[in-house]
Each structure stands twice: as structure tokens, then as C-alpha cells.
Motif scaffolding. Sequence first.
Motif, short mmCIF file in Angstrom:
data_model
loop_
_atom_site.label_atom_id
_atom_site.label_comp_id
_atom_site.label_asym_id
_atom_site.label_seq_id
_atom_site.Cartn_x
_atom_site.Cartn_y
_atom_site.Cartn_z
N GLN A 110 -10.55 30.19 -1.73
CA GLN A 110 -10.48 29.17 -0.68
C GLN A 110 -11.83 28.52 -0.44
O GLN A 110 -11.91 27.43 0.11
CB GLN A 110 -9.92 29.78 0.61
N TYR A 113 -12.59 24.82 -1.16
CA TYR A 113 -12.23 23.73 -0.24
C TYR A 113 -13.34 23.42 0.76
O TYR A 113 -13.40 22.31 1.29
CB TYR A 113 -10.96 24.09 0.53
N LEU A 122 -3.88 24.33 3.10
CA LEU A 122 -4.54 24.27 1.80
C LEU A 122 -3.50 24.08 0.71
O LEU A 122 -2.65 24.94 0.50
CB LEU A 122 -5.35 25.54 1.56
N PRO A 124 -2.83 22.55 -3.50
CA PRO A 124 -3.56 22.34 -4.76
C PRO A 124 -4.16 20.95 -4.86
O PRO A 124 -5.08 20.71 -5.64
CB PRO A 124 -2.48 22.54 -5.83
N CYS A 159 -5.76 29.92 -9.85
CA CYS A 159 -5.14 30.35 -8.59
C CYS A 159 -6.20 30.53 -7.51
O CYS A 159 -7.09 31.39 -7.65
CB CYS A 159 -4.40 31.66 -8.80
N ARG A 160 -6.11 29.73 -6.47
CA ARG A 160 -7.04 29.85 -5.34
C ARG A 160 -6.46 30.81 -4.32
O ARG A 160 -5.49 30.50 -3.63
CB ARG A 160 -7.30 28.47 -4.71
N ILE A 162 -6.42 32.88 -0.92
CA ILE A 162 -6.95 32.70 0.43
C ILE A 162 -7.63 33.98 0.89
O ILE A 162 -8.85 34.11 0.82
CB ILE A 162 -5.84 32.27 1.42
N VAL A 223 -2.27 27.52 -4.95
CA VAL A 223 -2.86 28.22 -3.82
C VAL A 223 -1.98 29.44 -3.54
O VAL A 223 -0.76 29.33 -3.45
CB VAL A 223 -2.92 27.32 -2.57
N ALA A 267 -2.29 28.80 3.58
CA ALA A 267 -1.86 28.32 2.28
C ALA A 267 -0.53 27.58 2.36
O ALA A 267 0.40 28.04 3.01
CB ALA A 267 -1.74 29.49 1.31
#
Length: 302
Positions: A110, A113, A122, A124, A159-160, A162, A223, A267
Motif C-alpha cells: 500500500q 499509493y 485503494l 489497482p 499484488c499490493r 494492504i 489490491v 482495499a
Amino acid sequence: MNRAVVTGASGAVGYGLIKALLSQGVSVTVLGRTKPKIDGVDFVKCDLKELADLKLDTAADTFFHLAWNGTYGADRNDEKQQFLNVGYTLDAVKLAKRIGCKSFVGVGSQAEYGVVPYGTALTPHLECKPQNFYGKAKLRARSESAELCTKLGIKFNWCRVISAFGEGDKPYTLIMQTIAKFTRGESCDFTPCDQIWDYIYNEDLGRALCLVATNGKDGATYVIGSGCSMPLKDYIGKIRNAVGNSSAKCNFGAIDYFENQAMYLCADISDLTRDTGFVPQVTFDEGIRRTVQWYKNNNCEE
């Protein structure tokens, strides 16, 4: 998926991913400095700087790259250390190609961002404005590894994550420090904890990463979170309830917020669900109950 290679599996994310892979009958090779405390995996001791020349005898079809130096404290804003990780990520992609992998999944954060406006979920597609070198390096690693995967003919996903928690978590994370102190009956000093946060249990996170590897669209960024959020203060109350020590006091406001404190992290997992079918299954209450039990069973200490 028959065999997967995982780097950086020593924390909560790696623990959850390995458990998910093993539960699906996938053979797992872990590359790292420390062997994870999970039976049934092949372990190759390897530092990030050794990935470029590493030779593996076993072929694999999927590569999960979690390893990253400088993830905590002041190291997150160490420019030199952070951007070395970009090169290591590219080394991981090249290793994936050498052992025959068809899919590469990189794990971001995260932090890519930066600080988003309050109430902004949040996604993509949200513009990234990282405010430290950790976030900037993660963002650059995503861009350059995506380009290299395309060149090498490997399916790519980023893959972000959180905020993850669960068994295998590091002792310095907020949740594990809080569990440790509450277990000992100690009072805890916190910020006001009015941040709105999204925590995902690592078992769910591991399933999500597996689904991305098999079903994610080539080139897509996802995300990963629970998709639900609440004030950090409420999470801490749930941790105290799970520990079962009502004498431990929560001193909210005893610590100031960090500079550039993110106050809203939630997310939007709609893209992830649509493309892969992922739906979280474990609530925070159930996940923290399991985590506390794991902590007590393993006699974990800070």
C-alpha cells in the motif's frame, strides 16, 4: 500449479502463502536466509544478492517474489537500500525464466499509493504517489519486472498487500507487539488510533495469491485486503479480548501520529474477485483468535 518457488517467506505473508500452496498439493521450494517453520517444504539458503547466480536443479511453474530488504523502521526511507531491491526483483524474474516458470507474482505494498484522501478506496487504477523510498522502489519494481516478464514470455501479476496478520508474523509488527504485551498484562501506548484500516488474515491472503497466479489476467495489478475496514482502535480492542487479559490498559493518544501518517486504508477487491473468484473467508475476530493461540502455543517472545 505443480511446484512453486517462494522468496521471502519468513513473515505472515509467506507463512500464509506456503500453507495455501501445501493445502492444494503444490510442492514448494523456499529461497531465503531463514527456513520457515513449516514442514513439507524444500529450503535453499539464499540471500537476495545471490539470486542472479543461483542454480536450482528443480524446475517450477510459478514464482512468488516476496523478499525485500528494508521493510521496517528507518530502512524504509534508505534510498540506496530500497532501490537495490528493484534489481533483485529483476534477478528473481530471470531466475524464474531459467527454471521454466510460466507465471511470476510480485508482492507490492500500500506504500506505493502514498497518503490517499480520507474515504478513498485503494484500487489497482488509483494514481500512485509514494512518499517514501520503500513505496517508490516497490512501484519501480512493479514497472520494470512487468516489462521484463513480457520480454521473457512469463505471465506477470503484481499484488499490493494492504496489511496482513496471522501465524508466523514478525515480532515487531503492531499486532504481534500488542499480543505480546497484553499476554504479559502490560499496558500499551498507542497513537489516538483513529486510522481506518483494512487487515487481512494471512490464510486468506495466501489463497488470494494462489488464485492470482492461476487465474489473474496477464499484466494485471491487484489490491489484496479484506475489503472491510474499521478504526485501528477497534482492532486493538478485539486483540485484547482475544488475549483475555482485561487488566491490560490501552493508552490511546500517548504517542503522536507518524509524519505523513496514512489515515485511511481500505482495499477495493472487486477486480480481484471478478478475475480470480477470491472472497475472504476468515473474519478478523476468528483470525486474531487463531493468531493469539499460535503465539501462546509457540511461546513466542519479542
